[in-house]
Design a protein around this motif. Sequence first.
Motif, short mmCIF file in Angstrom:
data_model
loop_
_atom_site.label_atom_id
_atom_site.label_comp_id
_atom_site.label_asym_id
_atom_site.label_seq_id
_atom_site.Cartn_x
_atom_site.Cartn_y
_atom_site.Cartn_z
N THR A 164 38.01 45.36 36.67
CA THR A 164 39.28 46.11 36.80
C THR A 164 40.30 45.57 35.80
O THR A 164 40.98 46.33 35.11
N ARG A 165 40.38 44.24 35.74
CA ARG A 165 41.34 43.62 34.82
C ARG A 165 41.07 44.03 33.38
O ARG A 165 41.99 44.35 32.63
N MET A 190 41.94 47.83 32.92
CA MET A 190 43.41 48.00 32.96
C MET A 190 44.05 47.44 31.68
O MET A 190 44.94 48.04 31.11
N GLY A 191 43.58 46.30 31.26
CA GLY A 191 44.11 45.66 30.06
C GLY A 191 43.92 46.53 28.84
O GLY A 191 44.83 46.70 28.03
N LEU A 203 43.42 49.81 28.84
CA LEU A 203 44.25 51.02 29.00
C LEU A 203 45.69 50.72 28.60
O LEU A 203 46.33 51.50 27.89
#
Lengths: 358, 356
Positions: free
Chosen positions: A7-8, A11-12, A14
Amino acid sequence: MNRHKLTRKIMGRLKTGFEVLNHVSVHRLNYKISRNEAKERRLELIRLSGRQHVDRKMMARIKTNCIKRFGDTSYWPWLALYTEMRGEFFEEWIPVDYYRFKLLPAWNQLSEVSQHKSYDYWLFGDFAVQPVLIVLKGEYYDSDFQPVKPKRVIELLSGAGQEVVVKADGENSGKGTVFVKTSQFRPCMLDNSSNYVVQPVVKQHPDLARFSENSVNSIRITTFLTEDNRVKLLHANQKFGRGTSRVDNLGTGGLFVRLDEEGRVVTGAMGDYGRYGEESHLVGGFQYKGTVIPGFRDALEKCRLAHRSFPYTRIVGWDVAIDYTGSPKLLEWNARRPGIWVDEALFGPLWEKRDILL
Amino acid sequence: MNRYKFLVKSLGRTRNSIRAINERLQNRLNHQLSRANAHELRRQVVEARNGKTIVDRTLKNKIKEYAAGRFGTPDYWPWLAYYAEMRGEFLEGWLPIDYYRFHLLPKWNQLSEVSLYKTYDYQLFGDFAVKPVAVKISGQWYDSDYEPLSEGHLSERLKDYGDEVVIKTDGGRGGHDTKFVATHEFNTDQLDVNSNYVIQPAIKQYEEMALFSGSSVNTIRIITFRTDKGSLKPVLTYLRFGRGESRVDNTSSGGLYANIDSSGYICSDAYRGMGLITEEKHPEHGFVYKGIKIPGFAKAVESCVAAHKRFPFTRIIGWDVCVEATGEVRLLEWNARRPLIWTLEPLFGPHFNGLI
């Protein structure tokens, strides 16, 4: 890789992707807006003056020059506007879009500081106007940043004469500046999410009041830190209001005259686009040209020293008033986007070639 | 309205909309990223404790309920859950990092980027900061008073500062971009032309501070906060020291930290990393950390509060202060952008209870 790590990572990526996309699109739009502004101004100037200097041949010359200097024809609109204003074309001119989006980001670091008028006195000492009060997000301080209790606020205000000037941080060119009768000042007038500086009204030198007694008429001095570390005067103008206006900015109908290094007026009075060319003052009748601005040399020296004390920005625009004793007082400084286009067009090229090498 | 005026207006609106959309997206992603970090940290804690967890369904619900009541939404639960896992219990009053960073800090701290400019520290804080040998700003060299300095003069000056100087880069944080250079080896060509640098004399630290680590300059981290009533108070105080050969004391470089009480005594064991590894005694000298009095602590707190008064645009500031051999306290670095609290809040907090 576990779920949270994945997820990290997503998200990073994005976040970076959106940041880049935003940066690229805003950067492109900035150029487009600036160039259309130049085109709009040029049309307006042609309409107002009834003359057009940029014909097909001149346009081709401007575009060829753009390719030679900036690698791209698209920088032509501001250069075409300058040509209309000046009546001729100069190859060494710097177009506003190149100045704002290429040079300024490379030249000026920490320029946000100049948006905080509440910090001017701390930064520049007595060259700035000593504040009566500084208000930071609803909290009151004296000029030394010592917290001030409500009772003391009233005492400080009552010692500041009949009227004070309230200036909001983040605003330039007279915007966000209001004159308030000290007896009518109420803390609820101020937005608790903003900063303000409350200053005594500067009583200007009588020689400057002749230009307009309703506005505090300021000298705009633009200084530039050269490659060989000299603080050079780029240009100086005496601005003044007209009619009942309390401010002297061009945008509010004000006029200006150009000054030489000694503070002597060398032009007639000009308004937007350097038009009007008024030779003598409408009310006072005095000739502008040859008038010497009191305290100018001192003002220039203080601007140079102030620039030395803040070497993070290579170009700074200083608005300085001369008080009734002849002493220069800094009203505001602009390191974020010092306006240059009128002076570049009318009196430029302001920079030497080596100054603008990136 | 002519064509160009129309274009300026409509392009301006488009630009503002793009900015607003991006700001919203970034804000959302920042929250999500921060929460994913909290989940990952909590997982690491549970893993380090052999799968033993205290945040069960009941406690999670309690935390969510608390977050909804205190911060307006249960979404702020992940950092609180991580804190609870670290501490072994849930405490009300804790400040979740996502709320602190994305909700409070933008409101609290204005002009915080000034703290990234180490070249400006001496101008701002005078002798509380280390007096620079020289600074390089926008490609030009200056002395500590911003008087221009030629490269020839710079080399001459360096000879007066012993064997070694410290070079710090503007914008560098956490000891990164800090170099120790032998004065006779210093060469301006080694520096990036587009960066700002401050060259400082190497600090000789107080003897007792060197006991924690002789290789690094060990610092007192003090976080000062301006309350709603306008008074300034230290909310977190702790000691940081390096380990082994490391020249810096940062946690990210293997350094340790220990809590200091308001009287200046160490009141905890020493922690490493996120706080899962602790030690009671110094491995080399054998002294117990708890109970040691930190020299110059009161003076350090007083100096940080005084320095914060000089820069009232930010409500919270983290200060790294060392104690020199002479006993004088000296500012090494300050952080108004994102003063770090996440490792300390679960271990020794809540630090902001009743203040927000």
